[in-house]
Scaffold this motif. Structure first.
Motif, PDB file in Angstrom:
ATOM      1  N   LEU A 182      53.372  25.563  -0.588  1.00 14.52           N
ATOM      2  CA  LEU A 182      52.192  26.416  -0.704  1.00 14.52           C
ATOM      3  C   LEU A 182      50.980  25.757  -0.055  1.00 14.52           C
ATOM      4  CD1 LEU A 182      50.921  29.002  -1.873  1.00 14.52           C
ATOM      5  CD2 LEU A 182      50.521  27.733  -3.992  1.00 14.52           C
ATOM      6  N   GLY A 183      50.824  24.453  -0.257  1.00 15.31           N
ATOM      7  CA  GLY A 183      49.712  23.738   0.365  1.00 15.31           C
ATOM      8  C   GLY A 183      49.791  23.758   1.873  1.00 15.31           C
ATOM      9  N   LEU A 184      51.002  23.646   2.415  1.00 15.87           N
ATOM     10  CA  LEU A 184      51.181  23.697   3.859  1.00 15.87           C
ATOM     11  C   LEU A 184      50.750  25.047   4.417  1.00 15.87           C
ATOM     12  CD1 LEU A 184      52.206  22.402   6.471  1.00 15.87           C
ATOM     13  CD2 LEU A 184      54.499  23.273   5.906  1.00 15.87           C
ATOM     14  N   LEU A 185      51.110  26.126   3.749  1.00 14.96           N
ATOM     15  CA  LEU A 185      50.702  27.457   4.195  1.00 14.96           C
ATOM     16  C   LEU A 185      49.188  27.591   4.223  1.00 14.96           C
ATOM     17  CD1 LEU A 185      53.274  29.804   2.389  1.00 14.96           C
ATOM     18  CD2 LEU A 185      53.109  29.335   4.845  1.00 14.96           C
ATOM     19  N   ALA A 186      48.520  27.057   3.198  1.00 15.65           N
ATOM     20  CA  ALA A 186      47.062  27.173   3.141  1.00 15.65           C
ATOM     21  C   ALA A 186      46.394  26.413   4.277  1.00 15.65           C
ATOM     22  CB  ALA A 186      46.559  26.662   1.787  1.00 15.65           C
ATOM     23  N   ILE A 187      46.805  25.168   4.523  1.00 12.33           N
ATOM     24  CA  ILE A 187      46.125  24.351   5.532  1.00 12.33           C
ATOM     25  C   ILE A 187      46.396  24.869   6.936  1.00 12.33           C
ATOM     26  CG2 ILE A 187      47.931  22.616   5.915  1.00 12.33           C
ATOM     27  CD1 ILE A 187      44.130  21.994   5.555  1.00 12.33           C
ATOM     28  N   LEU A 188      47.510  25.559   7.147  1.00  7.86           N
ATOM     29  CA  LEU A 188      47.800  26.118   8.466  1.00  7.86           C
ATOM     30  C   LEU A 188      46.765  27.171   8.875  1.00  7.86           C
ATOM     31  CD1 LEU A 188      51.699  26.511   8.401  1.00  7.86           C
ATOM     32  CD2 LEU A 188      50.354  24.930   9.798  1.00  7.86           C
ATOM     33  N   PHE A 189      46.145  27.842   7.890  1.00  5.69           N
ATOM     34  CA  PHE A 189      45.192  28.908   8.186  1.00  5.69           C
ATOM     35  C   PHE A 189      43.745  28.491   7.946  1.00  5.69           C
ATOM     36  CE2 PHE A 189      49.177  31.178   7.182  1.00  5.69           C
ATOM     37  CZ  PHE A 189      49.359  31.783   8.411  1.00  5.69           C
ATOM     38  N   LEU A 190      43.511  27.184   7.795  1.00 11.82           N
ATOM     39  CA  LEU A 190      42.157  26.661   7.634  1.00 11.82           C
ATOM     40  C   LEU A 190      41.789  25.812   8.855  1.00 11.82           C
ATOM     41  CD1 LEU A 190      42.187  25.663   3.861  1.00 11.82           C
ATOM     42  CD2 LEU A 190      40.564  27.242   4.929  1.00 11.82           C
ATOM     43  N   PRO A 191      40.495  25.770   9.216  1.00 10.23           N
ATOM     44  CA  PRO A 191      40.071  24.931  10.343  1.00 10.23           C
ATOM     45  C   PRO A 191      39.920  23.473   9.919  1.00 10.23           C
ATOM     46  CG  PRO A 191      38.180  26.028   9.408  1.00 10.23           C
ATOM     47  CD  PRO A 191      39.381  26.539   8.643  1.00 10.23           C
ATOM     48  N   GLU A 192      39.774  22.610  10.895  1.00 11.20           N
ATOM     49  CA  GLU A 192      39.487  21.210  10.608  1.00 11.20           C
ATOM     50  C   GLU A 192      38.103  21.096   9.979  1.00 11.20           C
ATOM     51  OE1 GLU A 192      39.762  18.077   9.597  1.00 11.20           O
ATOM     52  OE2 GLU A 192      41.369  17.950  11.079  1.00 11.20           O
ATOM     53  N   SER A 193      37.878  20.030   9.215  1.00 14.84           N
ATOM     54  CA  SER A 193      36.568  19.797   8.603  1.00 14.84           C
ATOM     55  C   SER A 193      35.486  19.700   9.671  1.00 14.84           C
ATOM     56  CB  SER A 193      36.608  18.494   7.793  1.00 14.84           C
ATOM     57  OG  SER A 193      35.301  18.035   7.540  1.00 14.84           O
ATOM     58  N   PRO A 194      34.421  20.506   9.561  1.00 12.61           N
ATOM     59  CA  PRO A 194      33.352  20.428  10.569  1.00 12.61           C
ATOM     60  C   PRO A 194      32.643  19.084  10.564  1.00 12.61           C
ATOM     61  CG  PRO A 194      32.725  21.877   8.746  1.00 12.61           C
ATOM     62  CD  PRO A 194      34.172  21.569   8.568  1.00 12.61           C
ATOM     63  N   ARG A 195      32.611  18.411   9.418  1.00 16.11           N
ATOM     64  CA  ARG A 195      31.962  17.091   9.377  1.00 16.11           C
ATOM     65  C   ARG A 195      32.795  16.063  10.140  1.00 16.11           C
ATOM     66  NH1 ARG A 195      30.094  19.661   4.666  1.00 16.11           N
ATOM     67  NH2 ARG A 195      27.837  19.440   4.436  1.00 16.11           N
ATOM     68  N   TRP A 196      34.124  16.161  10.082  1.00 13.24           N
ATOM     69  CA  TRP A 196      34.962  15.266  10.876  1.00 13.24           C
ATOM     70  C   TRP A 196      34.795  15.578  12.360  1.00 13.24           C
ATOM     71  CZ3 TRP A 196      39.265  15.980  14.135  1.00 13.24           C
ATOM     72  CH2 TRP A 196      39.960  14.809  14.494  1.00 13.24           C
ATOM     73  N   LEU A 197      34.736  16.857  12.687  1.00 12.84           N
ATOM     74  CA  LEU A 197      34.545  17.258  14.085  1.00 12.84           C
ATOM     75  C   LEU A 197      33.186  16.803  14.609  1.00 12.84           C
ATOM     76  CD1 LEU A 197      35.979  20.888  13.811  1.00 12.84           C
ATOM     77  CD2 LEU A 197      37.051  18.965  15.014  1.00 12.84           C
ATOM     78  N   ALA A 198      32.145  16.914  13.770  1.00  9.48           N
ATOM     79  CA  ALA A 198      30.804  16.486  14.192  1.00  9.48           C
ATOM     80  C   ALA A 198      30.765  14.994  14.438  1.00  9.48           C
ATOM     81  CB  ALA A 198      29.781  16.873  13.128  1.00  9.48           C
ATOM     82  N   ALA A 199      31.465  14.223  13.613  1.00  5.85           N
ATOM     83  CA  ALA A 199      31.497  12.773  13.790  1.00  5.85           C
ATOM     84  C   ALA A 199      32.138  12.390  15.113  1.00  5.85           C
ATOM     85  CB  ALA A 199      32.253  12.117  12.632  1.00  5.85           C
ATOM     86  N   ARG A 200      32.994  13.259  15.653  1.00  2.00           N
ATOM     87  CA  ARG A 200      33.651  13.004  16.939  1.00  2.00           C
ATOM     88  C   ARG A 200      32.919  13.669  18.103  1.00  2.00           C
ATOM     89  NH1 ARG A 200      38.985  11.299  16.489  1.00  2.00           N
ATOM     90  NH2 ARG A 200      39.595  12.426  18.373  1.00  2.00           N
ATOM     91  N   GLY A 201      31.803  14.349  17.806  1.00  4.27           N
ATOM     92  CA  GLY A 201      31.017  14.971  18.860  1.00  4.27           C
ATOM     93  C   GLY A 201      31.616  16.247  19.418  1.00  4.27           C
TER      94      GLY A 201
END
Length: 451
Positions: A182-201
């Motif tokens: 069930l957890g795998l199904l949920a994360i497949l339809f969620l985006p990456e954390s924007p704070r992690w993405l921001a830290a990578r520019g």
């Protein structure tokens, strides 16, 4: 693209995050306690000594320690989503080995892999939820992780109560794979954390993720600055109150695990036998009752964490935990099993409203972006290290100094928790992560980090 997927459009992001939290927490709670109700069966089948029993319990917790220790660098490099997927893969392999029933070595290897999975989940899932949930709902959403853990514990106790006599133990343990799916199904339809993405520019990905998650307004108000290399590692620890935050969060987890909760959850049927309940159904039924109290008290905590705040719940919860354990000590000495059950219920209820969920909430809120992965990993690994200490020694401790002596030691820890929270616990209710981070980097004292 995620945004164009009809499944994602029909389910709000907050519901998917809650699904992930629930699935991860249930996998966590079920995995760590499912062995308690079948430990006597495993002991008989493999002719285990007391040390062997503790090893069966503790090997999973040791895997959790390793998983939590490596979660920081993995999630920093791969992102939160991929780390969660890795956890699911490890857990799936572990439970497959257990279900295969290939002997004692297969059981130990399977529980080790399941432990790695749970250790990764314990760190990354609450962090992902904290980074993707609006500030006004963050405390309740992250606290749902603890509720899900209690639901997993209750499911484990309920399954062993209902089926331990009729269903093979590998199936009862292997059922822990279900919430992972069930957890795998949920994360497949969620985006990456924007704070992690921001830290990578990755600014384009940040814009897309915040829009998907409904964080655009909050993000535009004060977007976090990208993390720079100079802000990581030991250098970051010297900035402001960062080192104090690391010590505070790690200490909370030490107190959480040495409060006695792990010994009670892992060995509850044995404890009830020591208190005077008959072995088998009576002890398992009393254990299930504790699991139910745990769930109900955690529901109350979720309702209160963003109303009363973190600090009052930690203080009053620690005091109530001490009162409950004092009742257990008296009951053990005088042979009053029902008083012991009541004392354990008070302890569990108070724990579920304080030292249970709040260390997860606070560690997700207090660490600055630059060291959030490594800081949370250190705090989580500290938790699992002391958790393993209890798992590997509880039965031996009871054999050496008696149940009342062991519970008395836990009572002392609860009193230490009360004093520690009175002195240092901050109040972060309703504060934005970026405002908390600014306070930490400015060197504000722990008590004032929330505003």
């Amino acid at each position: 693209m995620i945004g164009n997927n009809w499944i994602f459009r029909s389910i709000s992001p907050i519901k998917l995050i809650l699904t992930l939290i629930l699935a991860g927490g249930i996998a966590f709670g079920f995995g760590i306690t499912s062995v308690s109700g079948v430990l006597d069966i495993i002991k008989s089948e493999f002719e285990l000594s007391e040390i062997g029993e503790q090893f069966v319990v503790g090997i999973l917790v040791l895997g959790c320690f390793v998983g939590a220790a490596i979660a920081g660098p993995i999630s920093a490099r791969w992102g939160r989503r991929r780390t969660i997927m890795l956890a699911v893969a490890l857990g799936g392999l572990g439970y497959t080995l257990i279900l295969a029933g290939i002997g004692f070595s297969g059981l130990l290897l399977g529980r080790s892999l399941a432990g790695l999975c749970i250790g990764l989940i314990s760190m990354v899932v609450p962090m992902y939820a904290a980074e993707t949930t609006p500030a006004q709902r963050r405390g309740a959403v992250v606290s749902m992780f603890q509720l899900a853990i209690t639901l997993g514990i209750l499911a484990a106790y309920g399954m062993t109560l209902a089926f331990a006599a009729s269903v093979p133990w590998p199936i009862l343990l292997g059922a822990g794979a279900l919430p992972l799916g069930l957890g795998l199904l949920a994360i497949l339809f969620l985006p990456e954390s924007p704070r992690w993405l921001a830290a990578r520019g990755e600014h384009a990905a940040v814009e897309k993720a915040t829009l998907t998650l409904g964080l655009t307004d909050e993000w535009q108000e004060t977007p976090p600055a990208p993390a720079h290399a100079g802000n990581h590692g030991g250098t970051a620890l010297t900035r402001g109150s960062t080192a104090a935050v690391l010590v505070f969060c790690s200490t909370l987890f030490v107190l959480q695990n040495l409060s006695g909760i792990d010994g009670i959850l892992y060995y509850a049927p044995r404890i009830f036998q020591e208190l005077g309940f008959s072995a088998g159904t009576a002890a398992l039924a009393a254990t299930f009752g504790l699991g139910l109290v745990n769930v109900l008290a955690t529901i109350a905590a979720i309702a209160l964490v963003d109303r009363l705040g973190r600090r009052p719940l930690l203080i009053f919860g620690s005091a109530a935990m001490a009162i409950g354990l004092a009742a257990v000590v008296i009951a053990s000495q005088l042979g009053w099993p029902w008083v012991g059950l009541a004392g354990l219920a008070i302890f569990i209820a108070a724990f579920a409203m304080s030292l249970g969920p709040l260390p997860y909430v606070l560690m997700s809120e207090l660490f600055p972006t630059a060291i959030r992965e490594s800081g949370i990993a250190v705090a989580s690994a500290t938790s699992w290290l002391f958790n393993a200490l209890i798992a590997f020694t509880f039965l031996s401790l009871v054999a050496a100094i008696g149940l009342s002596g062991a519970i008395g030691l836990f009572l002392v820890v609860c009193l230490l928790s009360l004093g520690f929270c009175l002195a240092f616990a901050p109040e972060t209710r309703g504060a934005r992560l970026e405002d908390i981070e600014a306070a930490v980097l400015a060197g504000r004292p722990l008590r004032r980090l929330g505003g």
